[in-house]
Motif scaffolding. Sequence first.
Motif, short mmCIF file in Angstrom:
data_model
loop_
_atom_site.label_atom_id
_atom_site.label_comp_id
_atom_site.label_asym_id
_atom_site.label_seq_id
_atom_site.Cartn_x
_atom_site.Cartn_y
_atom_site.Cartn_z
N MET A 1 42.23 1.04 50.27
CA MET A 1 42.46 -0.20 51.01
C MET A 1 41.94 -0.09 52.44
SD MET A 1 46.04 -2.31 51.51
CE MET A 1 46.60 -1.53 53.00
N ARG A 2 41.83 1.17 52.96
CA ARG A 2 41.46 1.37 54.35
C ARG A 2 40.06 0.86 54.62
NH1 ARG A 2 42.48 7.28 56.44
NH2 ARG A 2 44.58 6.61 55.83
N ASN A 3 39.13 1.02 53.67
CA ASN A 3 37.75 0.61 53.89
C ASN A 3 37.57 -0.90 53.76
OD1 ASN A 3 36.98 3.29 54.25
ND2 ASN A 3 36.66 3.59 52.05
N LYS A 4 38.31 -1.50 52.85
CA LYS A 4 38.13 -2.92 52.59
C LYS A 4 39.07 -3.81 53.39
CE LYS A 4 36.47 -2.33 47.83
NZ LYS A 4 36.71 -2.69 46.40
N HIS A 5 40.19 -3.24 53.85
CA HIS A 5 41.21 -4.04 54.53
C HIS A 5 41.65 -3.35 55.82
CE1 HIS A 5 41.68 -6.66 51.01
NE2 HIS A 5 41.61 -5.56 50.28
N PRO A 6 41.99 -4.12 56.84
CA PRO A 6 42.45 -3.53 58.10
C PRO A 6 43.77 -2.79 57.93
CG PRO A 6 42.75 -5.91 58.10
CD PRO A 6 41.96 -5.59 56.88
N ARG A 7 43.99 -1.74 58.71
CA ARG A 7 45.20 -0.93 58.58
C ARG A 7 46.45 -1.73 58.89
NH1 ARG A 7 45.10 4.99 61.02
NH2 ARG A 7 47.01 4.95 59.78
N GLY A 8 46.31 -2.73 59.74
CA GLY A 8 47.47 -3.54 60.10
C GLY A 8 48.08 -4.28 58.92
N LEU A 10 48.90 -3.18 56.04
CA LEU A 10 49.97 -2.39 55.43
C LEU A 10 51.30 -2.63 56.13
CD1 LEU A 10 50.54 -0.17 53.27
CD2 LEU A 10 50.18 1.50 55.09
N PHE A 11 51.28 -2.71 57.46
CA PHE A 11 52.51 -2.91 58.22
C PHE A 11 53.02 -4.35 58.05
CE2 PHE A 11 50.45 0.70 60.20
CZ PHE A 11 51.51 1.59 60.34
N LEU A 12 52.11 -5.31 58.00
CA LEU A 12 52.53 -6.70 57.77
C LEU A 12 53.09 -6.85 56.35
CD1 LEU A 12 49.67 -8.75 59.48
CD2 LEU A 12 51.93 -8.16 60.37
N PHE A 13 52.50 -6.14 55.40
CA PHE A 13 52.97 -6.16 54.01
C PHE A 13 54.44 -5.75 53.95
CE2 PHE A 13 53.94 -3.88 50.11
CZ PHE A 13 53.36 -4.64 49.10
N PHE A 14 54.78 -4.61 54.56
CA PHE A 14 56.15 -4.12 54.48
C PHE A 14 57.11 -4.91 55.39
CE2 PHE A 14 54.03 -0.35 52.68
CZ PHE A 14 54.81 -0.20 51.53
N GLU A 133 33.67 -9.72 61.05
CA GLU A 133 32.70 -9.69 59.96
C GLU A 133 32.98 -8.54 58.99
OE1 GLU A 133 30.34 -11.78 59.05
OE2 GLU A 133 30.96 -13.11 60.68
N GLU A 134 33.57 -7.46 59.49
CA GLU A 134 33.85 -6.28 58.67
C GLU A 134 34.80 -6.60 57.51
OE1 GLU A 134 35.66 -1.73 59.16
OE2 GLU A 134 35.62 -3.13 60.87
N TYR A 135 35.78 -7.48 57.78
CA TYR A 135 36.82 -7.74 56.79
C TYR A 135 36.83 -9.19 56.27
CZ TYR A 135 38.72 -3.38 58.69
OH TYR A 135 38.88 -2.09 59.10
N LYS A 136 35.99 -10.03 56.84
CA LYS A 136 36.03 -11.46 56.54
C LYS A 136 35.92 -11.77 55.05
CE LYS A 136 34.25 -15.73 58.57
NZ LYS A 136 33.25 -16.30 59.52
N ALA A 137 35.07 -11.04 54.36
CA ALA A 137 34.83 -11.31 52.94
C ALA A 137 36.04 -11.01 52.06
CB ALA A 137 33.63 -10.51 52.45
N ASN A 138 36.97 -10.20 52.57
CA ASN A 138 38.13 -9.79 51.77
C ASN A 138 39.41 -10.53 52.17
OD1 ASN A 138 36.72 -7.74 50.25
ND2 ASN A 138 36.75 -6.49 52.11
N LYS A 139 39.25 -11.65 52.85
CA LYS A 139 40.42 -12.37 53.36
C LYS A 139 41.34 -12.85 52.23
CE LYS A 139 41.63 -16.01 56.68
NZ LYS A 139 41.09 -17.00 57.63
N ASP A 140 40.75 -13.44 51.18
CA ASP A 140 41.57 -13.93 50.07
C ASP A 140 42.32 -12.79 49.39
OD1 ASP A 140 40.81 -16.50 50.54
OD2 ASP A 140 39.37 -16.63 48.89
#
Length: 550
Positions: A1-8, A10-14, A133-140
């Motif tokens: 998940m680290r490469n495709k999604h921002p580390r933050g 994980l914290f918002l998830f929990f 731009e790094e994470y925009k494509a994985n927003k959904d």
Amino acid sequence: MRNKHPRGLLFLFFTEMWERFGYYLIIGIFVLYMIDPAATGGLAFSDKYADDIFGTYIALTYLTPFLGGYLADRVLGYFKAIYLGGFLMGLGYIGLGFHNITAFYVSMALIIVGNGFFKPSISTLVGNLYSTEEYKANKDAGYNIFYMGINIGAFICNIIAAFMRNQYGWSAAFITAGVGMFIGLIIFTLGRKHLESANVMKPVQEGDISLGRILGAVFLPAIICGAIGWMIPDNIFKSDSTDAFIFACIPIIVFYVRLYLKANHEDKRPLGALLAIFAVGMLFWAVFKQNGTALTRWANYYTDRQVTGTTEKALTGIYLVDQKDFQTKEVQKYDSQFQAEKNEAGEPVKVQGKDVYFTNISEEQRAELEKNPEQKVSLINTELFQSVNPGWIILLTPLVVGFFMFLRKRGKEPSTPSKIVLGLFISALSCLFMVAAVYIGSNGAVKVSPLWLVGTYGVITIGELCLSPMGLSIVSKLSPPRLTALMMGGFFLSISIGNKLSGVLASMWYDYENKANFFLVNCLLLLFATLLGLSILKRLNAVMKEKGIS
């Protein structure tokens, strides 16, 4: 998940998982607590009054995000809004643990206001994390992961609630919800350094509606109309709270209608499409949110919750069953709807020392129990059925997503509006499960298998997955940029009105002699919404196409 999604994320998830843990724990036991006799720690409210309060409560929790989100955008910032909202909710959950009427209503107010700050702010942070731009494509995909956190919290909370209630009582269950909220805030604090880039307040844009205008043109008239609705003699919609809420919504609805009528040519069609989606979605929530009222009542009174043998031993060992004293046929003096014994004035009263659960057990069960009338009977806690819907979501989400991906590869995936209409129709079918359950149980004369509720939740969950995740997405895609916040508020308003209507519908339970008709009315409401959606589907698809989205 680290490469495709921002580390933050994980914290918002929990953080959200623990916040929803507390919120849905309250939803699962709220009505049960209100109707429980005072001798066992409840408030001894009538079922109708409990339904009315529940509908008002969940309606207001979806109304306050309109103003709370606006203040977070323009005044507080998202971090402050999350801390303020979470703290107020945590206090509110703990406050419900005090067996006091004043504390009960004050605590509800704290939760309602707190949710208004917390809910829109944490969702906005998720979106802001994916603005680069790094994470925009994985927003959904990021929102799907976040949504899963919500349902994990909703799934486990009722198991914990049942354990705490059986072991330590109602107060312990409510306090557990508060502890969950504060755990969420601690996790959020630990992840702040990964979220700083997302805590960007929305800049003022040309054409934005000012806070002063929102307060003066929307909320002040709403408060005045709500007060008028509360004070008018008698009741138009069966209770003071319902009258006040409906009256308060009138200025807000008028505001949105005027927004549409005064819109320029470019904005008018998208705004009209959104208002239509809000209308059909409102009817969906009016039926769906009866999980905390009518379906909880069905689980409590009409579902066979008795467990024996190995299952009893296993559930008793982890304190997920409620031990009841068996009552003989003398409980038949309760009224036919299991409300409670009637006094001389014909008003329902809560009677101590008897349990209406045994009023409608089968003759075979009664004969077996009467062989040893002093025995304790083990019943699955009613609130555990509230975990069925999030459980289905966790199981079915990969299947539903996979199904639509399969269609997409073949160029046959339905448009977003088509998915919404499909979701409405599937949800209508879920009501027919309950119609069948009523007939199987001879209109409540005999309890039915819990599988009827499991099946009902399974079908409506498919409808929810077709409809609910599309809501915020379609609002963000269709709204004119300067009106996005306002239209998000309109989306929450439609949910709010639907939630209140769910309480109104549920309070009519005792007006139906044949309970099948109650569920048929719900089915017809959703079929009407389906037909309304079909009637505007072509136009909705055209608007989506004009915007270059599907």
